[in-house]
Design a protein around this motif. Structure first.
Motif, PDB file in Angstrom:
ATOM      1  N   THR A 103     -70.131  49.908  33.635  1.00 52.58           N
ATOM      2  CA  THR A 103     -69.049  48.982  33.294  1.00 52.58           C
ATOM      3  C   THR A 103     -67.773  49.359  34.040  1.00 52.58           C
ATOM      4  O   THR A 103     -67.076  48.505  34.575  1.00 52.58           O
ATOM      5  N   ALA A 104     -67.474  50.669  34.083  1.00 53.47           N
ATOM      6  CA  ALA A 104     -66.272  51.134  34.778  1.00 53.47           C
ATOM      7  C   ALA A 104     -66.363  50.824  36.272  1.00 53.47           C
ATOM      8  O   ALA A 104     -65.389  50.354  36.874  1.00 53.47           O
ATOM      9  N   GLU A 106     -68.091  48.469  37.699  1.00 55.68           N
ATOM     10  CA  GLU A 106     -68.003  47.022  37.883  1.00 55.68           C
ATOM     11  C   GLU A 106     -66.571  46.517  37.758  1.00 55.68           C
ATOM     12  O   GLU A 106     -66.192  45.525  38.368  1.00 55.68           O
ATOM     13  N   SER A 107     -65.744  47.208  36.949  1.00 56.76           N
ATOM     14  CA  SER A 107     -64.357  46.756  36.792  1.00 56.76           C
ATOM     15  C   SER A 107     -63.435  47.355  37.852  1.00 56.76           C
ATOM     16  O   SER A 107     -62.229  47.176  37.794  1.00 56.76           O
ATOM     17  N   TRP A 129     -63.812  53.715  28.169  1.00 60.05           N
ATOM     18  CA  TRP A 129     -63.098  52.916  29.154  1.00 60.05           C
ATOM     19  C   TRP A 129     -62.484  51.719  28.459  1.00 60.05           C
ATOM     20  O   TRP A 129     -63.088  51.107  27.584  1.00 60.05           O
ATOM     21  N   GLU A 130     -61.287  51.374  28.865  1.00 58.62           N
ATOM     22  CA  GLU A 130     -60.596  50.170  28.399  1.00 58.62           C
ATOM     23  C   GLU A 130     -60.103  49.474  29.663  1.00 58.62           C
ATOM     24  O   GLU A 130     -58.993  49.730  30.118  1.00 58.62           O
ATOM     25  N   GLY A 131     -60.980  48.680  30.273  1.00 54.73           N
ATOM     26  CA  GLY A 131     -60.686  48.137  31.597  1.00 54.73           C
ATOM     27  C   GLY A 131     -60.708  49.282  32.596  1.00 54.73           C
ATOM     28  O   GLY A 131     -61.681  50.027  32.669  1.00 54.73           O
ATOM     29  N   LYS A 132     -59.607  49.458  33.345  1.00 54.08           N
ATOM     30  CA  LYS A 132     -59.511  50.580  34.273  1.00 54.08           C
ATOM     31  C   LYS A 132     -58.850  51.794  33.638  1.00 54.08           C
ATOM     32  O   LYS A 132     -58.722  52.833  34.272  1.00 54.08           O
TER      33      LYS A 132
END
Length: 190
Positions: A103-104, A106-107, A129-132
């Motif tokens: 996920t990290a 991909e963001s 992770w919270e976005g980046k």
């Protein structure tokens, strides 16, 4: 040992073998594989330590004499049961960790951010992770470019603790980069 012509050794039996080199090996049967005629015997340690044993793998095709000194009277103890729930939990946590990393990536998180995330995770379990952004204990946030001055939060003690982790990570990685840069800039003289 079975009397039908097929050799079989019960686990726990005491067996003595004379090898083709006239060496006598005596021990308790740990395992026997009939197709390969391989016998594994456990005997007292040759170094004299009582906390360990010697294990001998004997090829029965290379022995001149085999004697069963004592037949096993009971079946071997069962193998210890593995904690299946604990293993399932480890697998689940590892899968979750890999999914968080995917996920990290991909963001658009930088490789430096991923490395810092892993470094913080080794010290503090509650990291996500919270976005980046890297979120620690739901109290502290580390924003890109993931330097000590990018550590923010409302709880001063938690912020200081995480900032120290980031500082140590930065120091350790600047030393590594510095030494590899120095090595790559070194030119051998002819």
């Amino acid at each position: 040992m079975a009397s039908d012509g097929n050799e079989y050794f019960s686990v726990g039996s005491l067996v003595s073998c004379k090898t083709c080199h006239n060496q006598v090996i005596e021990g308790e049967v740990l395992a026997f594989d009939q197709p390969t005629k391989m016998l594994i015997l456990k005997s007292p340690s040759s170094c004299g330590r009582s906390s360990v044993n010697d294990a001998h793998v004997v090829n029965l095709g290379q022995v001149s004499d085999v004697q069963v000194k004592r037949e096993a009277t009971s079946s071997p103890p069962p193998h210890p049961v593995q904690n299946v729930e604990r293993l399932k939990k480890r697998v689940r946590l590892e899968v979750e960790r890999k999914q968080h990393m995917i996920t990290a990536l991909e963001s658009g998180v930088s490789p430096e951010g991923l490395k810092l995330f892993n470094a913080v995770k080794r010290t503090i379990d509650d990291v996500a992770w919270e976005g980046k952004n890297i979120r620690v204990m739901n109290e502290v946030t580390i924003t890109p470019p993931y330097h000590p001055e990018n550590v923010q939060g409302n709880m001063e003690k938690a912020v200081n603790h995480v900032r120290k982790i980031v500082e140590k990570y930065m120091k350790d990685h600047s030393d590594t980069k510095g030494s590899s840069t120095e090595n790559s800039n070194t030119v051998a003289s002819p």
